[in-house]
Write a protein that holds these residues in place. Structure first.
Motif, PDB file in Angstrom:
ATOM      1  N   GLU A  90     -27.028  29.506 -17.903  1.00  0.00           N
ATOM      2  CA  GLU A  90     -27.709  28.921 -18.955  1.00  0.00           C
ATOM      3  C   GLU A  90     -28.622  27.729 -18.684  1.00  0.00           C
ATOM      4  O   GLU A  90     -28.590  27.162 -17.604  1.00  0.00           O
ATOM      5  CB  GLU A  90     -26.588  28.300 -19.905  1.00  0.00           C
ATOM      6  CG  GLU A  90     -25.733  29.411 -20.312  1.00  0.00           C
ATOM      7  CD  GLU A  90     -26.334  30.380 -21.216  1.00  0.00           C
ATOM      8  OE1 GLU A  90     -27.232  30.101 -21.817  1.00  0.00           O
ATOM      9  OE2 GLU A  90     -25.648  31.653 -21.452  1.00  0.00           O
ATOM     10  N   ILE A 128     -18.174  33.721 -25.982  1.00  0.00           N
ATOM     11  CA  ILE A 128     -18.954  33.153 -24.749  1.00  0.00           C
ATOM     12  C   ILE A 128     -17.918  32.762 -23.976  1.00  0.00           C
ATOM     13  O   ILE A 128     -17.170  31.716 -24.299  1.00  0.00           O
ATOM     14  CB  ILE A 128     -20.011  32.173 -25.262  1.00  0.00           C
ATOM     15  CG1 ILE A 128     -20.804  32.658 -26.201  1.00  0.00           C
ATOM     16  CG2 ILE A 128     -20.733  31.855 -23.908  1.00  0.00           C
ATOM     17  CD1 ILE A 128     -21.999  31.678 -26.984  1.00  0.00           C
ATOM     18  N   VAL A 152     -17.182  30.711 -20.270  1.00  0.00           N
ATOM     19  CA  VAL A 152     -17.984  29.896 -19.213  1.00  0.00           C
ATOM     20  C   VAL A 152     -17.032  29.955 -17.886  1.00  0.00           C
ATOM     21  O   VAL A 152     -15.879  29.751 -18.044  1.00  0.00           O
ATOM     22  CB  VAL A 152     -18.000  28.366 -19.605  1.00  0.00           C
ATOM     23  CG1 VAL A 152     -18.844  27.712 -18.795  1.00  0.00           C
ATOM     24  CG2 VAL A 152     -18.870  28.350 -21.082  1.00  0.00           C
ATOM     25  N   THR A 170     -13.636  28.961 -23.443  1.00  0.00           N
ATOM     26  CA  THR A 170     -13.931  30.425 -24.152  1.00  0.00           C
ATOM     27  C   THR A 170     -14.316  30.007 -25.513  1.00  0.00           C
ATOM     28  O   THR A 170     -13.370  29.182 -26.128  1.00  0.00           O
ATOM     29  CB  THR A 170     -12.851  31.474 -23.931  1.00  0.00           C
ATOM     30  OG1 THR A 170     -12.693  31.745 -22.778  1.00  0.00           O
ATOM     31  CG2 THR A 170     -13.202  32.594 -24.644  1.00  0.00           C
ATOM     32  N   LEU A 209     -24.749  24.308 -24.859  1.00  0.00           N
ATOM     33  CA  LEU A 209     -24.635  25.023 -23.432  1.00  0.00           C
ATOM     34  C   LEU A 209     -25.254  24.321 -22.560  1.00  0.00           C
ATOM     35  O   LEU A 209     -25.997  23.501 -22.668  1.00  0.00           O
ATOM     36  CB  LEU A 209     -25.280  26.424 -23.600  1.00  0.00           C
ATOM     37  CG  LEU A 209     -24.915  27.537 -24.409  1.00  0.00           C
ATOM     38  CD1 LEU A 209     -25.904  28.734 -24.251  1.00  0.00           C
ATOM     39  CD2 LEU A 209     -23.633  28.040 -24.040  1.00  0.00           C
ATOM     40  N   THR A 236     -22.107  32.065 -17.839  1.00  0.00           N
ATOM     41  CA  THR A 236     -21.458  32.589 -19.091  1.00  0.00           C
ATOM     42  C   THR A 236     -21.497  34.211 -18.838  1.00  0.00           C
ATOM     43  O   THR A 236     -22.248  34.854 -18.270  1.00  0.00           O
ATOM     44  CB  THR A 236     -22.320  32.156 -20.275  1.00  0.00           C
ATOM     45  OG1 THR A 236     -23.681  32.756 -20.157  1.00  0.00           O
ATOM     46  CG2 THR A 236     -22.124  30.696 -20.297  1.00  0.00           C
ATOM     47  N   TRP A 273     -21.174  36.633 -22.186  1.00  0.00           N
ATOM     48  CA  TRP A 273     -21.285  37.063 -23.573  1.00  0.00           C
ATOM     49  C   TRP A 273     -20.826  38.223 -23.997  1.00  0.00           C
ATOM     50  O   TRP A 273     -21.454  39.390 -23.433  1.00  0.00           O
ATOM     51  CB  TRP A 273     -22.882  36.913 -24.057  1.00  0.00           C
ATOM     52  CG  TRP A 273     -23.498  35.672 -23.905  1.00  0.00           C
ATOM     53  CD1 TRP A 273     -23.786  34.632 -23.020  1.00  0.00           C
ATOM     54  CD2 TRP A 273     -24.255  34.772 -25.031  1.00  0.00           C
ATOM     55  NE1 TRP A 273     -24.290  33.553 -23.149  1.00  0.00           N
ATOM     56  CE2 TRP A 273     -24.510  33.587 -24.467  1.00  0.00           C
ATOM     57  CE3 TRP A 273     -24.067  34.975 -26.488  1.00  0.00           C
ATOM     58  CZ2 TRP A 273     -25.187  32.497 -25.346  1.00  0.00           C
ATOM     59  CZ3 TRP A 273     -24.736  34.327 -27.048  1.00  0.00           C
ATOM     60  CH2 TRP A 273     -25.223  32.826 -26.870  1.00  0.00           C
TER      61      TRP A 273
END
Length: 115
Positions: A61, A75, A77, A82, A93, A99, A101
């Motif tokens: 990101e 999402i 990370v 989460t 972000l 991440t 998705w």
């Protein structure tokens, strides 16, 4: 729902400079495909409208703020949080966050990022 076409980014920048403001019905804006799963339109200087279809993707990101207009996603990370996002949610972000998705329903967002 009708498709709204936006002017090219350079023209939009000139319009904004002259008029001082610009508004668009974001749910109706026609987006251009970026890949098999994403579409977007740039509104200049790290701003835009972005959409992704259901599935799972990974990303690194940028420093970004976005608002979900429609759809839902989870999402994750790497080494971090989460989060579940859906219509009306505002998300931040962190630059460099790795991440994953999982998009449950086609998600459309408006965003502003700093690079």
């Amino acid at each position: 729902m009708s498709d709204v076409l936006l002017p090219a980014t350079a023209d939009l920048s000139r319009m904004l400079a002259v008029a001082g403001a610009f508004a668009v019905p974001v749910h109706d804006v026609r987006l251009s495909p970026d890949s098999a799963v994403t579409s977007s339109v740039e509104l200049g200087e790290g701003r835009g409208i972005w959409e992704i279809t259901p599935g799972t993707v990974t990303d690194v990101e940028t420093d970004e703020l976005f608002v979900v207009l429609s759809g839902r996603a989870t999402i994750v990370v790497e080494g971090g949080a989460t989060i579940e996002v859906g219509p009306g949610d505002v998300c931040l972000l962190a630059e460099g966050a790795k991440t994953t998705w999982t998009v449950h329903e086609t998600l459309r967002k408006v965003y502003h990022s700093r690079t």
